[in-house]
Design a protein around this motif. Structure first.
Motif, PDB file in Angstrom:
ATOM      1  N   ILE A   1       7.114  -1.227  -7.733  1.00 45.02           N
ATOM      2  CA  ILE A   1       8.096  -2.085  -7.069  1.00 45.02           C
ATOM      3  C   ILE A   1       7.548  -3.519  -7.081  1.00 45.02           C
ATOM      4  O   ILE A   1       6.336  -3.729  -7.037  1.00 45.02           O
ATOM      5  N   PRO A   2       8.429  -4.513  -7.149  1.00 43.17           N
ATOM      6  CA  PRO A   2       7.987  -5.911  -7.211  1.00 43.17           C
ATOM      7  C   PRO A   2       7.478  -6.403  -5.856  1.00 43.17           C
ATOM      8  O   PRO A   2       7.670  -5.760  -4.819  1.00 43.17           O
ATOM      9  N   GLU A   3       6.862  -7.565  -5.882  1.00 45.34           N
ATOM     10  CA  GLU A   3       6.216  -8.146  -4.709  1.00 45.34           C
ATOM     11  C   GLU A   3       7.134  -8.199  -3.480  1.00 45.34           C
ATOM     12  O   GLU A   3       6.729  -7.821  -2.373  1.00 45.34           O
ATOM     13  N   ALA A   4       8.345  -8.667  -3.649  1.00 43.53           N
ATOM     14  CA  ALA A   4       9.268  -8.781  -2.512  1.00 43.53           C
ATOM     15  C   ALA A   4       9.534  -7.419  -1.879  1.00 43.53           C
ATOM     16  O   ALA A   4       9.612  -7.302  -0.648  1.00 43.53           O
TER      17      ALA A   4
ATOM     18  N   MET B   1       0.354  -1.914 -10.145  1.00 41.81           N
ATOM     19  CA  MET B   1       0.673  -2.190  -8.758  1.00 41.81           C
ATOM     20  C   MET B   1      -0.464  -2.916  -8.057  1.00 41.81           C
ATOM     21  O   MET B   1      -0.197  -3.664  -7.137  1.00 41.81           O
ATOM     22  N   ARG B   2      -1.692  -2.657  -8.473  1.00 37.18           N
ATOM     23  CA  ARG B   2      -2.825  -3.239  -7.745  1.00 37.18           C
ATOM     24  C   ARG B   2      -2.727  -4.757  -7.624  1.00 37.18           C
ATOM     25  O   ARG B   2      -2.915  -5.289  -6.518  1.00 37.18           O
ATOM     26  N   PRO B   3      -2.415  -5.509  -8.696  1.00 35.45           N
ATOM     27  CA  PRO B   3      -2.318  -6.966  -8.541  1.00 35.45           C
ATOM     28  C   PRO B   3      -1.222  -7.388  -7.559  1.00 35.45           C
ATOM     29  O   PRO B   3      -1.406  -8.323  -6.777  1.00 35.45           O
ATOM     30  N   VAL B   4      -0.102  -6.690  -7.590  1.00 32.52           N
ATOM     31  CA  VAL B   4       1.014  -7.023  -6.692  1.00 32.52           C
ATOM     32  C   VAL B   4       0.616  -6.732  -5.252  1.00 32.52           C
ATOM     33  O   VAL B   4       0.788  -7.564  -4.362  1.00 32.52           O
ATOM     34  N   VAL B   5       0.075  -5.555  -5.003  1.00 36.61           N
ATOM     35  CA  VAL B   5      -0.311  -5.178  -3.645  1.00 36.61           C
ATOM     36  C   VAL B   5      -1.445  -6.069  -3.141  1.00 36.61           C
ATOM     37  O   VAL B   5      -1.460  -6.455  -1.972  1.00 36.61           O
ATOM     38  N   SER B   6      -2.378  -6.405  -4.006  1.00 35.31           N
ATOM     39  CA  SER B   6      -3.474  -7.301  -3.606  1.00 35.31           C
ATOM     40  C   SER B   6      -2.933  -8.652  -3.149  1.00 35.31           C
ATOM     41  O   SER B   6      -3.375  -9.201  -2.134  1.00 35.31           O
ATOM     42  N   LYS B   7      -1.977  -9.177  -3.888  1.00 38.38           N
ATOM     43  CA  LYS B   7      -1.381 -10.466  -3.523  1.00 38.38           C
ATOM     44  C   LYS B   7      -0.668 -10.366  -2.176  1.00 38.38           C
ATOM     45  O   LYS B   7      -0.835 -11.235  -1.316  1.00 38.38           O
ATOM     46  N   VAL B   8       0.099  -9.296  -1.992  1.00 34.55           N
ATOM     47  CA  VAL B   8       0.812  -9.113  -0.729  1.00 34.55           C
ATOM     48  C   VAL B   8      -0.173  -8.927   0.421  1.00 34.55           C
ATOM     49  O   VAL B   8       0.017  -9.468   1.513  1.00 34.55           O
ATOM     50  N   SER B   9      -1.244  -8.196   0.188  1.00 35.61           N
ATOM     51  CA  SER B   9      -2.217  -7.942   1.260  1.00 35.61           C
ATOM     52  C   SER B   9      -2.892  -9.230   1.727  1.00 35.61           C
ATOM     53  O   SER B   9      -3.284  -9.339   2.892  1.00 35.61           O
ATOM     54  N   GLU B  10      -3.011 -10.199   0.845  1.00 37.14           N
ATOM     55  CA  GLU B  10      -3.570 -11.497   1.236  1.00 37.14           C
ATOM     56  C   GLU B  10      -2.592 -12.292   2.107  1.00 37.14           C
ATOM     57  O   GLU B  10      -3.006 -13.075   2.955  1.00 37.14           O
TER      58      GLU B  10
ATOM     59  N   ALA C   1       6.175  -2.881   3.552  1.00 36.16           N
ATOM     60  CA  ALA C   1       5.089  -3.007   4.526  1.00 36.16           C
ATOM     61  C   ALA C   1       5.606  -3.214   5.951  1.00 36.16           C
ATOM     62  O   ALA C   1       4.922  -2.864   6.905  1.00 36.16           O
ATOM     63  N   HIS C   2       6.799  -3.746   6.071  1.00 35.54           N
ATOM     64  CA  HIS C   2       7.352  -4.024   7.388  1.00 35.54           C
ATOM     65  C   HIS C   2       8.520  -3.114   7.745  1.00 35.54           C
ATOM     66  O   HIS C   2       9.239  -3.383   8.701  1.00 35.54           O
TER      67      HIS C   2
END
Length: 67
Positions: free
Chosen positions: A56-59, A1-10, A65-66
């Motif tokens: 869970i995937p990026e989308a 999850m860390r790579p996915v969440v990191s990408k979303v957080s950016e 988050a929202h």
């Protein structure tokens, strides 16, 4: 999850993301009743408003988050 969440957080600058190592922060994990990894907890105005357990995937992370 860390790579996915990191990408979303950016991408989602209006949401703050934090990682917690439950082995090193067992009190915090207990406070939020984290029983499985990964778990995401959405907190708004100091209260939990949503929770997701498992990958869970990026989308879906963006939706979460929202929510």
């Amino acid at each position: 999850m860390r790579p996915v969440v990191s990408k979303v957080s950016e991408q989602e600058t209006d949401v703050d993301f934090y990682y917690v190592d439950v082995d090193q922060s067992s009190d915090l994990a207990s406070q939020f009743d984290v029983r499985s990894i990964p778990t995401m907890v959405l907190i708004k105005n100091g209260k939990e408003t949503n929770r997701s357990v498992g990958f869970i995937p990026e989308a879906k992370v963006k939706e979460f988050a929202h929510s």
